[in-house]
Design a protein around this motif. Structure first.
Motif, mmCIF file in Angstrom:
data_model
loop_
_atom_site.group_PDB
_atom_site.id
_atom_site.type_symbol
_atom_site.label_atom_id
_atom_site.label_comp_id
_atom_site.label_asym_id
_atom_site.label_seq_id
_atom_site.Cartn_x
_atom_site.Cartn_y
_atom_site.Cartn_z
ATOM 1 N N GLY A 1 16.512 -4.451 -70.860
ATOM 2 C CA GLY A 1 16.688 -3.118 -71.658
ATOM 3 C C GLY A 1 15.358 -2.246 -71.479
ATOM 4 O O GLY A 1 14.538 -2.471 -71.059
ATOM 5 N N LEU A 2 15.776 -1.017 -72.154
ATOM 6 C CA LEU A 2 14.676 0.017 -71.898
ATOM 7 C C LEU A 2 14.202 0.523 -73.207
ATOM 8 O O LEU A 2 15.165 0.727 -74.062
ATOM 9 N N LEU A 3 12.798 0.524 -73.318
ATOM 10 C CA LEU A 3 12.254 1.574 -74.505
ATOM 11 C C LEU A 3 11.781 2.713 -73.790
ATOM 12 O O LEU A 3 10.886 2.768 -72.867
ATOM 13 N N ILE A 4 11.990 3.812 -74.413
ATOM 14 C CA ILE A 4 11.870 5.296 -74.007
ATOM 15 C C ILE A 4 11.073 5.839 -74.932
ATOM 16 O O ILE A 4 11.483 6.495 -76.004
ATOM 17 N N THR A 5 9.820 6.316 -74.801
ATOM 18 C CA THR A 5 9.119 7.020 -75.722
ATOM 19 C C THR A 5 8.761 8.273 -75.114
ATOM 20 O O THR A 5 8.238 8.422 -74.053
ATOM 21 N N TYR A 6 8.830 9.334 -75.847
ATOM 22 C CA TYR A 6 8.513 10.835 -75.416
ATOM 23 C C TYR A 6 7.423 11.417 -76.069
ATOM 24 O O TYR A 6 7.531 11.253 -77.522
ATOM 25 N N GLY A 7 6.546 11.996 -75.677
ATOM 26 C CA GLY A 7 5.727 12.823 -76.482
ATOM 27 C C GLY A 7 4.502 13.230 -75.579
ATOM 28 O O GLY A 7 4.383 13.258 -74.553
#
Length: 216
Positions: free
Chosen positions: A135-141
């Motif tokens: 699975g993927l954890l995607i963080t944006y910032g």
């Protein structure tokens, strides 16, 4: 319904990255949890663009939860579940009843810079438990890299955040990398782009990906 001008400005660029990352899995139905969904503008747009995903919005604020409900009702979104109250700093067992290995994707948009380090720890610890294998954890910032923040507008943003709350500020990718490895994941890639803030100022944004290491 709440309205965030920032969400309106950046949803297309964020959505474009998500579509690129998830395209290879579009043949099957995915389950995605969004941490800190805020107004609900992002997740509604994502649902319109990626109908193969069942979206679970969440937030810690009651006014945000009500706004998300209103957006779901106004758009008649069929693939967005009712929002749940979720504090990412809590142990994963308190994450709104979500089961171990139950999510294909977890996304976090502009959450870490407005959060304490305890919340960052919770995000990565929870993701390590809630995500399915691969699975993927995607963080944006906006991020610091090895303690360095560039360009100057990002330094100003970090200063403003810390004035608002001493526990806030731009997270450092090198620190996050340690959280990734410490929770059974690995950093897959970083996608960078420049976001126009108006006038000549720019802000470097990153999408930061991790995935469960078990399949690698």
């Amino acid at each position: 319904m709440l309205l965030s001008p920032q969400a309106e400005r950046n949803w297309e660029s964020v959505c474009s990255v998500l579509e690129d990352v998830l395209e290879s899995q579009s043949h099957r139905q995915l389950f995605a949890l969004e941490l800190g969904s805020g107004t609900g503008q992002h997740i509604i747009r994502f649902a319109q663009k990626m109908p193969f995903v069942i979206w679970q919005p969440s937030d810690i604020k009651e006014d945000s939860l009500e706004s998300i409900k209103a957006y779901i009702a106004a758009t008649q979104a069929k693939t967005v579940l009712p929002p749940v109250h979720l504090d990412a700093s809590d142990p994963w067992e308190k994450w709104a009843g979500l089961n171990h290995n139950s999510c294909d994707v977890i996304i976090s948009i502009n959450l870490l810079q407005y959060s304490s380090f305890k919340t960052a720890q919770g995000v990565f610890s929870g993701a390590g438990q809630i995500l399915k294998q691969n699975g993927l954890l995607i963080t944006y910032g906006v991020y610091a890299v090895n303690g360095i923040i560039t360009p100057s507008c990002n330094e100003k943003l970090d200063e403003e955040l810390r004035k608002m709350n001493p526990d806030w500020g731009l997270p450092d990718i090198d620190v996050l990398r340690q959280l990734v490895y410490g929770n059974g994941m690995r950093m897959e890639r970083i996608v960078s782009h420049v976001s126009r803030l108006g006038g000549d100022s720019t802000s470097q944004q990153h999408a930061f990906y991790t995935c469960n290491v078990s399949f690698f």
